[in-house]
Design a protein around this motif. Sequence first.
Motif, PDB file in Angstrom:
ATOM      1  N   GLY A 109       0.347  -1.710  -0.270  1.00  0.00           N
ATOM      2  CA  GLY A 109      -0.400  -0.004  -0.296  1.00  0.00           C
ATOM      3  C   GLY A 109       0.684   1.005   0.407  1.00  0.00           C
ATOM      4  O   GLY A 109       0.958   2.387   0.341  1.00  0.00           O
ATOM      5  N   LEU A 110       2.373   1.210  -0.336  1.00  0.00           N
ATOM      6  CA  LEU A 110       2.641   2.671  -0.541  1.00  0.00           C
ATOM      7  C   LEU A 110       2.611   2.869  -2.000  1.00  0.00           C
ATOM      8  O   LEU A 110       3.598   3.180  -2.628  1.00  0.00           O
ATOM      9  CB  LEU A 110       4.578   2.138  -0.988  1.00  0.00           C
ATOM     10  CG  LEU A 110       4.752   1.668   1.110  1.00  0.00           C
ATOM     11  CD1 LEU A 110       5.859   1.301   0.825  1.00  0.00           C
ATOM     12  CD2 LEU A 110       4.123   2.122   2.305  1.00  0.00           C
ATOM     13  N   ARG A 111       1.523   3.511  -2.386  1.00  0.00           N
ATOM     14  CA  ARG A 111       1.291   4.525  -3.335  1.00  0.00           C
ATOM     15  C   ARG A 111       1.755   5.504  -3.992  1.00  0.00           C
ATOM     16  O   ARG A 111       2.461   5.734  -5.311  1.00  0.00           O
ATOM     17  CB  ARG A 111      -0.514   4.538  -3.321  1.00  0.00           C
ATOM     18  CG  ARG A 111      -1.165   3.720  -3.213  1.00  0.00           C
ATOM     19  CD  ARG A 111      -3.102   4.004  -2.985  1.00  0.00           C
ATOM     20  NE  ARG A 111      -3.042   4.688  -2.068  1.00  0.00           N
ATOM     21  CZ  ARG A 111      -3.563   3.743  -0.833  1.00  0.00           C
ATOM     22  NH1 ARG A 111      -4.218   2.673  -0.998  1.00  0.00           N
ATOM     23  NH2 ARG A 111      -4.458   4.795   0.174  1.00  0.00           N
ATOM     24  N   PHE A 112       2.500   6.169  -2.821  1.00  0.00           N
ATOM     25  CA  PHE A 112       3.376   7.096  -3.168  1.00  0.00           C
ATOM     26  C   PHE A 112       4.681   6.800  -3.825  1.00  0.00           C
ATOM     27  O   PHE A 112       4.848   7.383  -5.156  1.00  0.00           O
ATOM     28  CB  PHE A 112       3.364   8.476  -2.099  1.00  0.00           C
ATOM     29  CG  PHE A 112       4.343   9.573  -2.675  1.00  0.00           C
ATOM     30  CD1 PHE A 112       3.864  10.483  -3.446  1.00  0.00           C
ATOM     31  CD2 PHE A 112       6.465   9.201  -1.977  1.00  0.00           C
ATOM     32  CE1 PHE A 112       4.871  10.927  -3.897  1.00  0.00           C
ATOM     33  CE2 PHE A 112       6.729  10.478  -2.590  1.00  0.00           C
ATOM     34  CZ  PHE A 112       5.936  11.473  -3.201  1.00  0.00           C
ATOM     35  N   THR A 113       5.529   5.747  -3.120  1.00  0.00           N
ATOM     36  CA  THR A 113       6.528   5.193  -3.499  1.00  0.00           C
ATOM     37  C   THR A 113       6.212   4.700  -5.133  1.00  0.00           C
ATOM     38  O   THR A 113       7.153   4.551  -5.832  1.00  0.00           O
ATOM     39  CB  THR A 113       6.958   3.955  -2.672  1.00  0.00           C
ATOM     40  OG1 THR A 113       6.862   5.026  -1.327  1.00  0.00           O
ATOM     41  CG2 THR A 113       8.286   3.758  -3.042  1.00  0.00           C
ATOM     42  N   ALA A 114       5.192   3.425  -4.855  1.00  0.00           N
ATOM     43  CA  ALA A 114       5.224   3.221  -6.315  1.00  0.00           C
ATOM     44  C   ALA A 114       5.132   3.996  -7.665  1.00  0.00           C
ATOM     45  O   ALA A 114       5.055   4.232  -8.236  1.00  0.00           O
ATOM     46  CB  ALA A 114       3.649   2.577  -5.936  1.00  0.00           C
TER      47      ALA A 114
END
Length: 165
Positions: A109-114
């Motif tokens: 769930g690390l959407r910004f890192t993704a």
Amino acid sequence: MIISTKEIKNFIISVCIPLIIGFLSSHIAEFISNTTSSAYYAELIKPGFFPPSYIFPIVWTILYILMGVSAYLITKQGRENLKVRDGMFYYYLQLGLNFIWSILFFGVGLRFTALVVIGLMILVVTAMIIKFAKVDKRAAYLNLPYLAWLFYAFFLNYVIWSINR
């Protein structure tokens, strides 16, 4: 023109590598999150213009096959060729980034890192296409749909990240 068994084997391996990478990444993400990618995607707040979840595996399968065909065309020119090795470095680098994107986005769930990773993928794939064009233009052209999809995926990732913070 007769195609050797070795060439058929190399072609199949080239196409299978990105398919396996994508499959493993998706399944690792689902294992980590203890839910399917489709269920995770369904739970996110998204604008109405977002595609349905069943579109993604279809598109990614096509893109992975195109990647594999392009890698085959490049490696067919000889792995000892410096331009081939240079292009394949970027190919494997983008596959690695592609692999970790699903795990970051869906698995943990690390959407910004993704989002950062997909931005890097765009840069690496652009460099890969440029490198591939120096060896075989067909291989470069086969990756243009992938680059276009990455820009679209970046947009989707950005919107999901900004809405679901």
